[in-house]
Design an enzyme around this catalytic site. Structure first.
Site, mmCIF file in Angstrom:
data_model
loop_
_atom_site.group_PDB
_atom_site.id
_atom_site.type_symbol
_atom_site.label_atom_id
_atom_site.label_comp_id
_atom_site.label_asym_id
_atom_site.label_seq_id
_atom_site.Cartn_x
_atom_site.Cartn_y
_atom_site.Cartn_z
ATOM 1 N N ARG A 193 0.675 -1.108 -0.011
ATOM 2 C CA ARG A 193 0.249 -0.064 0.083
ATOM 3 C C ARG A 193 1.037 1.256 0.014
ATOM 4 O O ARG A 193 0.369 2.334 -0.130
ATOM 5 C CB ARG A 193 -0.961 0.210 1.225
ATOM 6 C CG ARG A 193 -0.297 0.398 2.527
ATOM 7 C CD ARG A 193 -1.249 -0.038 3.620
ATOM 8 N NE ARG A 193 -2.093 0.863 4.109
ATOM 9 C CZ ARG A 193 -2.293 1.740 4.901
ATOM 10 N NH1 ARG A 193 -0.940 1.934 5.396
ATOM 11 N NH2 ARG A 193 -3.127 2.549 5.133
ATOM 12 N N ASN A 237 6.941 12.660 6.534
ATOM 13 C CA ASN A 237 6.825 11.340 6.734
ATOM 14 C C ASN A 237 6.725 10.613 5.160
ATOM 15 O O ASN A 237 7.506 9.495 5.242
ATOM 16 C CB ASN A 237 5.386 11.335 7.133
ATOM 17 C CG ASN A 237 5.153 9.851 7.779
ATOM 18 O OD1 ASN A 237 4.346 9.601 8.847
ATOM 19 N ND2 ASN A 237 5.435 8.959 7.193
ATOM 20 N N GLN A 248 9.713 12.396 9.995
ATOM 21 C CA GLN A 248 10.137 10.924 10.491
ATOM 22 C C GLN A 248 11.468 10.845 10.969
ATOM 23 O O GLN A 248 12.194 11.776 10.818
ATOM 24 C CB GLN A 248 9.973 10.034 9.271
ATOM 25 C CG GLN A 248 8.767 8.947 9.535
ATOM 26 C CD GLN A 248 8.497 7.825 8.464
ATOM 27 O OE1 GLN A 248 9.303 7.670 7.439
ATOM 28 N NE2 GLN A 248 7.611 6.911 8.724
ATOM 29 N N ARG A 307 -5.503 11.968 11.125
ATOM 30 C CA ARG A 307 -4.532 11.483 9.811
ATOM 31 C C ARG A 307 -5.448 11.259 8.840
ATOM 32 O O ARG A 307 -6.316 10.487 8.834
ATOM 33 C CB ARG A 307 -3.695 10.201 10.172
ATOM 34 C CG ARG A 307 -2.837 10.370 11.133
ATOM 35 C CD ARG A 307 -2.195 8.747 11.690
ATOM 36 N NE ARG A 307 -3.194 8.159 12.092
ATOM 37 C CZ ARG A 307 -2.970 6.857 11.982
ATOM 38 N NH1 ARG A 307 -2.150 6.121 11.661
ATOM 39 N NH2 ARG A 307 -3.968 5.964 12.613
ATOM 40 N N GLU A 309 -5.039 9.987 6.010
ATOM 41 C CA GLU A 309 -5.083 8.684 5.267
ATOM 42 C C GLU A 309 -5.669 7.461 6.384
ATOM 43 O O GLU A 309 -5.485 6.181 6.122
ATOM 44 C CB GLU A 309 -3.643 8.251 4.945
ATOM 45 C CG GLU A 309 -2.621 7.728 6.002
ATOM 46 C CD GLU A 309 -2.090 8.839 6.971
ATOM 47 O OE1 GLU A 309 -2.874 10.111 7.108
ATOM 48 O OE2 GLU A 309 -1.283 8.809 7.859
ATOM 49 N N GLY A 341 7.448 6.734 13.245
ATOM 50 C CA GLY A 341 7.612 5.561 12.529
ATOM 51 C C GLY A 341 7.102 4.404 13.199
ATOM 52 O O GLY A 341 6.761 3.441 12.692
ATOM 53 N N ASP A 343 4.202 3.500 14.679
ATOM 54 C CA ASP A 343 2.873 3.737 14.883
ATOM 55 C C ASP A 343 2.278 2.317 14.833
ATOM 56 O O ASP A 343 2.083 1.906 13.576
ATOM 57 C CB ASP A 343 2.213 4.608 13.856
ATOM 58 C CG ASP A 343 2.530 4.703 12.627
ATOM 59 O OD1 ASP A 343 3.985 4.282 12.334
ATOM 60 O OD2 ASP A 343 2.187 5.144 11.539
ATOM 61 N N GLU A 541 7.240 -6.656 5.119
ATOM 62 C CA GLU A 541 7.389 -5.480 5.985
ATOM 63 C C GLU A 541 7.861 -5.682 7.559
ATOM 64 O O GLU A 541 8.688 -4.948 7.829
ATOM 65 C CB GLU A 541 6.194 -4.610 5.939
ATOM 66 C CG GLU A 541 5.923 -3.696 6.910
ATOM 67 C CD GLU A 541 4.428 -2.980 7.070
ATOM 68 O OE1 GLU A 541 3.563 -3.867 7.155
ATOM 69 O OE2 GLU A 541 4.335 -1.741 7.289
#
Ligand SMILES: *[C@@H]1O[C@H](CO)[C@@H](O)[C@H](O)[C@H]1NC(C)=O
Ligand SMILES: *[C@@H]1O[C@H](CO)[C@@H](O)[C@H](O)[C@H]1NC(C)=O
Ligand SMILES: *[C@@H]1O[C@H](CO)[C@@H](O)[C@H](O)[C@H]1NC(C)=O
Length: 594
Positions: A193, A237, A248, A307, A309, A341, A343, A541
């Site tokens: 994503r 970010n 970040q 946020r 997004e 970073g 989160d 990830e």
């Protein structure tokens, strides 16, 4: 021949996600001018802040609210990545007309119809891009002995081609139609994503590119980031206007240093100095917090609202807060965590008793002094001093050495904990250290933010800290925390960047015991990632500390593959350990062998 073809791209990105945009709006648009990319920039430094022309759509306001609350898409990030079909002003006029015609209460279908008629598909501003400096056989492959690991290296090198993205010309001509922030050069994205650049991810991607002999692509990405600092004063970010209220962990200086170490291009370092100083001062001045009479830095965000997004998610998390002020405050804590970073994580929870037990409603990021941010700023000051010395500017070199020394004193006084034998985050509400394991507690080892003369003593204490927290017992790597909350930066997830910081930090420490543990953990990480790859043909990830070859889960969005920073760390460590590790030898099962 690549096992990965086609599949590789399952990409996931990682970490996190990033956040929102500046909402800082200019009070007076006349103070802004357009640069060649038509991005609005500020012409004078007095007070106001920049805004991006598409922010009225993507960063704040009634359209964003209405669409995101209608839950048209499974992932909230989808909408804010969709292209506008009309100019922002016309879109807003049509939106207002639609709202009026529906008595301000449109149905979900009516909102969907509006979105379909005014927005195009997400991600269409980017074309796939094969880096012209990509080569089939980068030199790091020659450093790998085991044939399966070597093939993996070949596959990872191939993935760079899948992760390359170039902006369409229209983005530069009509930036107000997009949420993407225009940059001059193509990029390697994390994957999944995460289809735009992310700030701290880029550090490990760039190192991986350098090890893959792709210096031009690496330099292009660094130049993109520097161009953004010149335009808006800092690096958001990620590469979207809706991330513009937060940054970040500031690794731009370390990216330049990596490039210069690889290429010996001292002029690149010298030419970057003004931009690097600018970013450093921005962090020192705009992120400052005070503890025990010292100046340190903390994470924060300058916008209002959820946020963009993850809009609906934030509205839901804040539903228990009753006043607009309390909600706003909560949004700020969430966005500050996004700037880190990490989160999200129990690392940022402070409950009424002053402990880390809780959930997102107790997030207090702005009241926690984070170890790694200050450790990185120390290193930035040292590196800027080093670059000034390359330029022969002794005065500036001394100035930055002095700044570094002050940060080091603050780290020693506030973050080092003699009793526990490690650095700890500091709680500004209860004025006490936070004695919870977070992998970032070891980050000063990576940036050498301690007195080198104390290395032996620090090695003894830190290895004892490792033992106390049983950090050597996990088959899938050192977890980010040892607290299980369901948040993705908590147990049992392990993330490549922090694994890298811990392993390289122990190596830097230099004692035989620390180097031994570093190597053991480095080998374990490579083997466990390989096992996951062998089973799934994907790079993730995040991974799972509890399971050799396991990959991570939890958090706000599904598992992402790709994945830029994971690939970068493995490529670097295949180069580092490739002569030592054997998959088909006795160790292949990946038990906790060293
Ligand atoms: C940093 O803070 C200064 C002083 O408060 C402010 O003028 C400036 O706009 C801020 N910079 C950014 C990029 O937010
Ligand atoms: C989060 O913590 C608060 C405060 O302790 C509690 O009231 C709430 O029920 C918790 N929410 C969830 C979803 O567990
Ligand atoms: C290094 O690690 C190995 C395996 O864990 C152990 O047997 C050895 O004693 C260690 N050496 C040092 C110097 O710590």
């Amino acid at each position: 021949m690549s096992k990965l073809n086609g599949l590789n791209l399952l990409i996931i990105l990682g970490f996190c996600c990033l956040a929102a945009l500046p909402q800082v709006r200019s009070k007076n648009l006349n103070e802004f001018i357009s640069d060649s990319d038509n991005v609005i920039v500020k012409t004078d430094a007095n007070d106001e802040i920049y805004d991006f022309p598409s922010c009225q759509i993507y960063c704040h306001g009634p359209l964003l609210h209405t669409v995101q609350m209608a839950k048209l898409f499974q992932d909230s990030k989808t909408f804010v990545d969709m292209k506008l079909k009309f100019a922002p002003e016309k879109t807003m006029e049509d939106f207002e007309a639609m709202m009026e015609s529906k008595n301000n209460n449109p149905s979900q279908d009516e909102i969907r119809e509006f979105v379909n008629s005014h927005f195009g598909d997400k991600g269409t501003e980017l074309d796939a891009w094969t880096p012209p400096d990509w080569i089939e056989h980068p030199t790091f492959l020659d450093l790998i002995r085991d044939p399966d690991l070597k093939q993996w290296g070949v596959d990872l090198n191939n993935i760079w081609k899948e992760l390359g993205r170039k902006m369409k010309d229209d983005v530069h001509k009509n930036p107000e139609y997009y949420s993407i922030i225009p940059v001059p050069n193509p990029v390697i994205v994390p994957g999944g994503r995460f289809i735009e650049f992310y700030y701290w991810d880029s550090y490990w991607i760039i190192r991986g590119l350098l090890y893959s002999d792709m210096k031009d692509t690496a330099r292009g990405m660094i130049e993109n980031l520097m161009s953004i600092v010149k335009r808006i004063g800092f690096i958001p970010n990620g590469g979207r206007v809706y991330y513009g209220g937060r940054s970040q962990p500031p690794l731009l200086t370390a990216m330049v240093k990596s490039y210069v170490d690889f290429t010996k291009d001292d002029m690149f370092a010298i030419n970057a100095l003004e931009t690097l100083e600018h970013e450093f001062e921005y962090f020192m001045n705009n992120h400052s917090v005070q503890a025990k009479g010292h100046n340190l830095a903390g994470y924060r965000d300058t916008t209002t609202g959820p946020r963009p997004e993850s809009y609906r998610e934030d509205v839901e998390t804040s539903s228990g807060f009753l006043t607009p002020e309390a909600k706003e405050n909560h949004y700020s804590e969430l966005k500050a965590a996004a700037e880190s970073g990490m989160d999200f994580s129990s690392r940022w929870f402070i409950n009424e008793e002053g402990t880390n037990i809780g959930n997102l409603t107790q997030i207090m990021t702005r009241s926690i002094v984070p170890v790694e941010l200050n450790a990185i700023l120390y290193q930035n000051a040292k590196t800027i001093a080093e670059f000034h010395s390359k330029a022969g500017n002794i005065e500036k070199m001394t100035e930055y050495e002095t700044k570094a020394k002050k940060i080091l004193e603050a780290i020693q006084a506030v973050l080092w904990n003699e009793e526990v034998g490690c650095w700890l985050d500091y709680d500004l509400i209860n004025n006490k250290p936070r004695n919870y394991f977070v992998s970032s507690n070891l980050s000063p080892l990576w940036t050498k933010a301690y007195n080198i003369a104390d290395s032996k003593k620090i090695s003894d204490s830190v290895l004892n800290y490792v033992e106390q927290n049983k950090l050597d017992t996990f088959p899938g790597g050192v977890p980010n925390t040892i607290y299980q909350t369901g948040e993705q930066w908590d147990f049992p997830n392990v993330w490549a960047p922090l694994q890298y910081i811990v392993v390289e930090g122990l190596d830097n420490l230099g004692t035989p015991e620390a180097k031994n543990l570093s190597k053991s953990w480095g080998h374990r990480w490579v083997k466990s990632n390989f096992e996951a790859y062998r089973e799934t043909l994907a790079m993730f990830e995040k991974y799972d500390a509890e399971k050799f070859g396991g990959h991570g889960g939890g958090g706000e969005y599904g598992v992402q593959t790709g994945f830029g920073w994971s690939n970068g760390v493995i490529i670097e460590w295949l180069a580092k350990y490739g002569r030592e590790i054997s998959i088909n030898g006795k160790d292949a099962a990946g038990e906790n062998e060293n």
